[in-house]
Each structure stands twice: as C-alpha cells, then as structure tokens.
Design a protein around this motif. Structure first.
Motif, PDB file in Angstrom:
ATOM      1  N   HIS A   5      -6.381   2.533  11.150  1.00  0.00           N
ATOM      2  CA  HIS A   5      -6.374   1.125  10.281  1.00  0.00           C
ATOM      3  C   HIS A   5      -7.080   1.537   8.871  1.00  0.00           C
ATOM      4  N   VAL A   6      -6.643   2.522   8.386  1.00  0.00           N
ATOM      5  CA  VAL A   6      -7.176   3.258   6.991  1.00  0.00           C
ATOM      6  C   VAL A   6      -7.417   2.026   5.898  1.00  0.00           C
ATOM      7  N   MET A   7      -6.803   0.731   6.014  1.00  0.00           N
ATOM      8  CA  MET A   7      -7.274  -0.374   5.135  1.00  0.00           C
ATOM      9  C   MET A   7      -8.604  -0.697   5.347  1.00  0.00           C
ATOM     10  N   GLY A   8      -8.941  -0.525   6.322  1.00  0.00           N
ATOM     11  CA  GLY A   8     -10.316  -0.917   6.811  1.00  0.00           C
ATOM     12  C   GLY A   8     -11.314  -0.306   6.144  1.00  0.00           C
ATOM     13  N   LEU A   9     -11.116   0.616   5.247  1.00  0.00           N
ATOM     14  CA  LEU A   9     -11.865   1.418   4.116  1.00  0.00           C
ATOM     15  C   LEU A   9     -12.123   0.354   3.146  1.00  0.00           C
ATOM     16  N   TRP A  10     -11.157  -0.456   2.925  1.00  0.00           N
ATOM     17  CA  TRP A  10     -11.388  -1.183   1.840  1.00  0.00           C
ATOM     18  C   TRP A  10     -11.518  -2.630   1.966  1.00  0.00           C
ATOM     19  N   ARG A  11     -10.897  -3.180   3.050  1.00  0.00           N
ATOM     20  CA  ARG A  11     -11.336  -4.495   3.518  1.00  0.00           C
ATOM     21  C   ARG A  11     -11.284  -4.797   5.154  1.00  0.00           C
ATOM     22  N   LEU A  12     -11.982  -5.473   5.748  1.00  0.00           N
ATOM     23  CA  LEU A  12     -12.106  -5.891   7.169  1.00  0.00           C
ATOM     24  C   LEU A  12     -11.728  -7.372   7.277  1.00  0.00           C
ATOM     25  N   PHE A  13     -11.118  -7.747   8.326  1.00  0.00           N
ATOM     26  CA  PHE A  13     -10.895  -9.223   8.354  1.00  0.00           C
ATOM     27  C   PHE A  13     -12.194  -9.622   9.287  1.00  0.00           C
ATOM     28  N   ALA A  14     -12.825 -10.231   8.848  1.00  0.00           N
ATOM     29  CA  ALA A  14     -13.972 -10.898   9.673  1.00  0.00           C
ATOM     30  C   ALA A  14     -13.955 -12.274  10.273  1.00  0.00           C
ATOM     31  N   VAL A  15     -13.718 -12.166  11.559  1.00  0.00           N
ATOM     32  CA  VAL A  15     -13.723 -13.270  12.499  1.00  0.00           C
ATOM     33  C   VAL A  15     -14.939 -13.979  12.947  1.00  0.00           C
ATOM     34  N   PRO A  16     -15.353 -15.093  12.748  1.00  0.00           N
ATOM     35  CA  PRO A  16     -16.527 -15.900  13.119  1.00  0.00           C
ATOM     36  C   PRO A  16     -16.415 -15.891  14.452  1.00  0.00           C
ATOM     37  N   GLU A  17     -17.424 -15.584  15.646  1.00  0.00           N
ATOM     38  CA  GLU A  17     -17.559 -15.639  16.883  1.00  0.00           C
ATOM     39  C   GLU A  17     -17.347 -17.010  17.192  1.00  0.00           C
ATOM     40  N   VAL A  29      -5.991  14.994   5.893  1.00  0.00           N
ATOM     41  CA  VAL A  29      -6.255  13.625   6.352  1.00  0.00           C
ATOM     42  C   VAL A  29      -5.168  12.802   6.502  1.00  0.00           C
ATOM     43  N   VAL A  30      -5.047  11.990   7.360  1.00  0.00           N
ATOM     44  CA  VAL A  30      -3.730  11.027   7.576  1.00  0.00           C
ATOM     45  C   VAL A  30      -4.430   9.423   7.805  1.00  0.00           C
ATOM     46  N   GLY A  31      -3.841   8.610   6.997  1.00  0.00           N
ATOM     47  CA  GLY A  31      -4.678   7.279   7.027  1.00  0.00           C
ATOM     48  C   GLY A  31      -3.356   6.251   7.747  1.00  0.00           C
ATOM     49  N   GLU A  32      -3.836   5.797   8.828  1.00  0.00           N
ATOM     50  CA  GLU A  32      -2.895   4.849   9.476  1.00  0.00           C
ATOM     51  C   GLU A  32      -2.824   3.862   8.685  1.00  0.00           C
ATOM     52  N   ASP A  33      -1.555   3.457   8.042  1.00  0.00           N
ATOM     53  CA  ASP A  33      -1.245   2.359   7.043  1.00  0.00           C
ATOM     54  C   ASP A  33      -0.351   1.511   7.536  1.00  0.00           C
ATOM     55  N   LEU A  34      -0.184   1.070   9.058  1.00  0.00           N
ATOM     56  CA  LEU A  34       0.814   0.120   9.617  1.00  0.00           C
ATOM     57  C   LEU A  34       0.285  -1.198   9.424  1.00  0.00           C
TER      58      LEU A  34
END
Length: 632
Positions: A391-403, A435-440
């Motif tokens: 989930h290489v997009m996590g280097l840019w942004r992550l979806f934060a979910v309130p517990e 380097v490979v970035g998993e960008d699915l």
C-alpha cells in the motif's frame, strides 16, 4: 493565535469550526474526499476534532514543515531516484513468490525457515529466475503465536524468530532432532503456530544456554559478535526485547500479549515497575536479543547465498504498510502513533462499508517519520535486492478511522510525501535495492506518475487488468512488477473455477447480487483470455486445453512488457487454495496452509516443470553477470 487556543481545546472548545478547519487543512487532514458514489463525502466535525486533539501540538510543527499535500509539485520536490541496475534496462526478469511459513522440507520443524529459503533460492536460480519473493519477515508476537498475519506486525524494525533454522543455531543440541513433538508439527495439515513456537523456543533456549557456556568461540557466532550487534542496535533492540519478555510474563499471568491488556503501569516503558522488571529479568531480555541476532545472521547469510547462486536480484522482501496497535513498536514509542484511530480504507465498490485494517496510525510529526520509518526501511533493504512497499499510497496519505465508529466516519491524514520518497530513494541507492510500490485499488490521478518519476516499479495483478487480453500495442507498463495474483487472492486454478466466489459466499462475504456481479465479470475475463490464448471461443468440454491453461497463461503473462514478473508458488505446485481471505479471522485458516509438497519434490511435478519452462523461454537469462552486490 490558533496555537494558543489549542492549548485548552477541545476541553473548553474555544475554537470555531472555521479555525478548526484552518488548522486541519494546514496539517493535511482532509475535510472531504471522493466517495463511493463519485460525489464529495464531507468528514464529520467530530472526526476532525478528535484527529486534531490526537496529533496535539505536533500538528503545528507538521503544518509549518509540510504545507503542501497535493500531488502537484511533488515531482519537483524529489531530487533522488531509486536504484536500478544497468543490466535491467534492456532485459526482463522473473522470480518465484512464496510464503515463508508454507515451505515444507525433509528437515522442517513444522514451518518454513531460513535454511528452507536458501534451498528455494538455489532451485529458483537453477531454473533461470532472478529473485525469490517472500511475505514480510517482521516481528510478530512470540507470546501469542496465533497472531500470525505478517501484515499486522508487532515491529517492522526486527525479525520474526520463528523463521530461525534452529538446527543451524550455535549451541544447538540434536536431542530434539527426532522428537515426537517435532514429528507432530511436521505432519500437521496446517501450520500449528502454537506448537511450533513452543518447540522452537524451547530448543533455542537450550541452544542459547549452551552458547553462553562456550566462551572459546571466535567466529561470527562469538560473544564479541553478539555484543557488537546489541551495541549497534542500541535502545531500539533493548526495548523490543524488554517488550517480548514482558509479553511472555503477562501471558503467563492470564493477560494478552499486547500491551493494551496490561496493567496501566506496565503500559509505559519508562515506568518504575517496568524498570524494576527489566532489572530482575536481564537474562530473559538477553535471550530475546540473542534470537534477533541469530535471525539477522541467518537472513544475512541467505541473502548472500541467493546472490551467489545466480539470483541477480537476490531476495524480494515485503515492507508492511502498518503495525499492530498493541505491539512492540507502539509500546516502545507511544508518541510516534495516534491514540484512538486505526488505519483503514473508505467505502468503495468492493467494500461498501469500508475497511478497518486495525493498524496503528503513525504520528504525522516530521521528526517521527524520519526517525522510525526510514530506519525500518534501511534495515529491510540490507537483506534485499528488491523491496515491495505494501500500500505505497500510505507514504502520501492514510485513511484514519476513529476507533469504535463506522469506517465511513474516517478521513485521510497526509504525510510529507516528497520527503519520504527522497529518503527511500537514498536508501535504495545506498543498498542497491530495486523498489516496487504496491499501487492497487483506487489510485489518485497523478500518483503513478510520481512513482515512475522516482524510479519505483508499479505493481500490476492480472485479475485487475482485464485489458491485458486485448490486442493493444502496450498492454503492460514496462516499469512494473506483474503477477497473476497475490496473497489476498485465490491462485489461478481456483480463480478459473470461481472457487473464491463460492468460498466468499459460504463465509458470508458475498450476497447473491455480489455473486452475480463477480461471476459475470469473471466470465468476461476468462472468455477474453481463452480467445486470446487459443484463438477460439471457450468451451467447457475442451479438457485438453483446460489442462494446458496454467502453462499458456503463465507463458502469455511472461511475454508482457513488465520488467519484473513474479510466479506464485501455489500455481507452480497446482495449489488452488487461497493463502488469506480478507474479512475472515477464524472461519478460514489464513496464513496457515502448507505447500502441497516438500521443496525436494518440486522439480518432479509436471505443473512446476511446464510453468518454469514456459516462463524461462519468454524471459531467458543469457548470463549471470551483473548481479546486485551482496548486501552487508
């Protein structure tokens, strides 16, 4: 002014929504995002308030240091590019992707280990491959072996000692070589993590005791070498070993292996009770440090053997996107992670309720990013000629979910993307690691262009690329790693027969309408592939061609333009069972299925022979020159 308000907010709620949004926007907290219906989804005020509070004063440091979170302009801010060997410019290579735990051999201890991995590398090199890929080797919870997902690690800094080849450890005694316990775990249908862990820990404790008494060693396993390793790894290793020792102590007292279930004083690594525990358990702490040392030496040796055997890229390792919220990393540095949130994904056509991955959300403070993530990346790259970022997009942004709240109430939290890419590129060049970035998934416009600019390879999966069966001139981007499926998808044989659709329905993951939609899509891709491969319409009675399907599809896929092509071990062995079924826990044996046969028998299997031969013909290796330098 806003910083002054923040000191007493949200308890006294002195901020207006306008002021709150201003802080959130500067700090990279998304106030809205594109929803499942293609319309803008507004983020609830409560979520924004909680995120601002969770980040705390660091939010102002983040806003001042990284004010721009758009993809536009990132390319201009990236001054470095990832490593790529000169010889890869004009050639296409392939490798074998395996799960470490699934490996079976005539010497195994109920689970694959580093000695088995070395044997796989030798076989792969002999067949003309250039890399062997494995699931993440990050440390899990030795006190709770059933927490076995490699993508929910306790620490990405250290290794999982369950993969140590215990019969190759210094001080090993062969007293358990043919024990009943060893035979039982070897013969079990699936990996029995609890039994394997108990057996291997017991054996390693015995080896450690023998090693401590042998003061005459003057080789790589000497006391001097161990002391140097402990010194080099410093406080990070000591704290991880302390966590492991505490974790075992807590489990013995009926609590959980994760720190969130411990008594409050033990949840803080600097507390008095933890300090006292450490002073009274020095020997136990050293044992866990010792296991990390042995794992490091064995993996380092496998990496060297892989290159020496002829694998020009050596090992292909996976770097997980996140960490368990109650593991070693979050306990050791609690300020580096946000409390009250977990990583997930917003609702999309494949998951209408969204996803909660249950992983810790890293603090967005720039100094945290540098000190933790970059160090972990450096450690992984020391063993690998090829690294994939999950989930290489996590280097840019992550979806934060309130517990405790629906996934749909979450929002994106942005990170300093250009800085992360620059750091990865520098480490890639230093380690000479591709380097490979998993960008699915739902990839934002412009994101893949950024990855291409920095020299990362994209990650493409046949099941998600229906256009590959068409006659278009360029069906696959050259700067990519292509594979038929991943660990979260069913192998080719099961995919072709719709087994995964039936399984997900039986597990309650698909309703009748979902079955109809997925079956229709599957039939379309199957028919297109059949027509492209055999030049005729697909007929269910054409058994002869169905038997040749595996070879035909692998041959076709190997002929595409991607620089890298990974062949899944399950397909080579004719296994049709999925490794992991997302959305399940105990209803399916995730991360437990063993390979259908031992390593020593692979080369006798018709499926293995035919696939390897067809792939090697499409991606021949004329010589073994130009391999990636041995990693130190």
């Amino acid at each position: 002014m806003l910083a002054e308000h923040f000191c007493s907010w949200p308890r006294e709620n002195l901020m207006t929504r306008s002021e709150l949004d201003q802080i959130a926007r500067k700090a990279g907290i998304a106030l809205h995002y594109l929803g499942i219906d293609g319309l803008i989804t507004e983020v609830p005020s409560e979520t924004i308030e909680e995120l601002v509070a969770a980040i705390g004063p660091a939010i102002f440091e983040k806003a001042a240091a990284t004010p721009n979170y758009d993809l536009d302009g990132v390319i201009a801010s990236v001054a470095n590019t990832c490593f790529s060997p000169d010889w890869l410019r004009d050639t296409r290579v392939w490798g074998i992707a395996v799960q470490m735990y699934e490996l079976r051999s005539e010497r195994d201890w109920g689970i694959g280990d580093f000695e088995d991995l070395a044997a796989v590398c030798s076989i792969a090199a002999g067949e003309g491959a250039d890399f062997v890929g494995i699931s993440p080797l990050h440390a899990l919870f030795t006190a709770d072996p059933d927490r076995c997902s490699p993508y929910s690690p306790s620490s990405r800094t250290f290794l999982n000692p369950i993969y140590i080849a215990v019969d190759r450890a210094p001080g090993y005694s062969s007293i358990l070589q043919d024990s009943e316990a060893k035979l039982n775990v070897r013969l079990s249908e699936n990996v029995d993590y609890d039994a394997v862990q108990r057996l291997k820990i017991e054996t390693l404790r015995d080896a450690w005791s023998n090693w401590r008494r042998d003061l005459s060693r003057d080789d790589e396993f000497s006391r001097r070498s161990f002391n140097a390793f402990v010194s080099d790894e410093g406080a990070a290793l000591r704290r991880h070993a302390l966590f492991e020792a505490l974790s075992h102590e807590m489990v013995a007292k009926g609590r959980g292996a994760g720190w969130r279930s411990w008594p409050e004083p033990f949840q803080r690594p600097g507390s008095v009770v933890v300090t006292v525990f450490a002073a009274n358990h020095k020997s136990e702490i050293e044992f866990h440090q010792w296991m990390q040392w042995i794992a490091h030496l064995q993996l380092k040796d496998v990496a060297a053997q892989a290159v020496a055997s002829g694998l020009r890229l050596g090992l292909y390792l996976d770097f997980a996107v996140g960490l368990s919220p109650d593991g070693s990393a979050t306990w050791s540095k609690p300020d580096a992670y946000l409390q009250g949130f977990s990583i997930g994904a917003p609702p999309d056509p494949f998951s209408v309720h969204g996803q909660n991955w249950g992983l810790a959300v890293p603090s967005p403070a720039p100094h945290q990013q540098e000190s933790d993530a970059v160090a972990d990346i450096r450690r992984v790259m020391q063993y690998a000629g090829l690294v994939r970022f999950d989930h290489v997009m996590g280097l840019w942004r992550l979806f934060a979910v309130p517990e405790g709240r629906p996934t749909s109430t979450g929002t994106y939290l942005h990170y300093p993307f250009a800085e992360a890419l620059n750091a990865i590129a520098i480490e890639s060049q230093r380690s000479q690691t591709v380097v490979v970035g998993e960008d699915l998934g739902n990839v934002p416009d412009g994101f893949r262009e950024v990855l291409s600019h920095v020299g990362m390879h994209s990650y493409r999966v046949m099941y998600f690329e229906p256009e590959i069966s068409t006659e278009r001139a360029d069906p696959m981007h050259p700067q990519s790693l292509f594979c038929l499926s991943t660990h979260d998808l069913v192998p080719l044989g099961g995919w072709w027969k719709h087994d995964d659709i039936a399984l997900r329905h039986s597990l309650g993951l698909l309703d009748e309408s979902g079955i109809a939609i997925e079956s229709s899509n599957r039939e379309g891709l199957r028919s297109a592939l059949w027509l492209h491969l055999f030049g005729e319409k697909m007929e269910s009675t054409n058994v002869a061609k169905a038997e040749a399907l595996q070879q035909a599809i692998h041959s076709y896929a190997a002929g595409l333009d991607s620089k890298l092509f990974a062949v899944r071990l399950a397909d080579l062995l004719g296994d049709e069972r999925p490794t992991n079924v997302p959305g399940t826990d105990t209803s399916y044996p995730n991360w437990r299925l063993k390979a259908l046969c031992p390593i020593e028998h692979w080369r006798t299997l018709p499926t293995f022979i035919s696939i390897v031969e067809s792939v090697s013909q499409k991606r021949p290796r004329s010589d073994r020159a130009g391999s990636v330098a041995e990693h130190s």
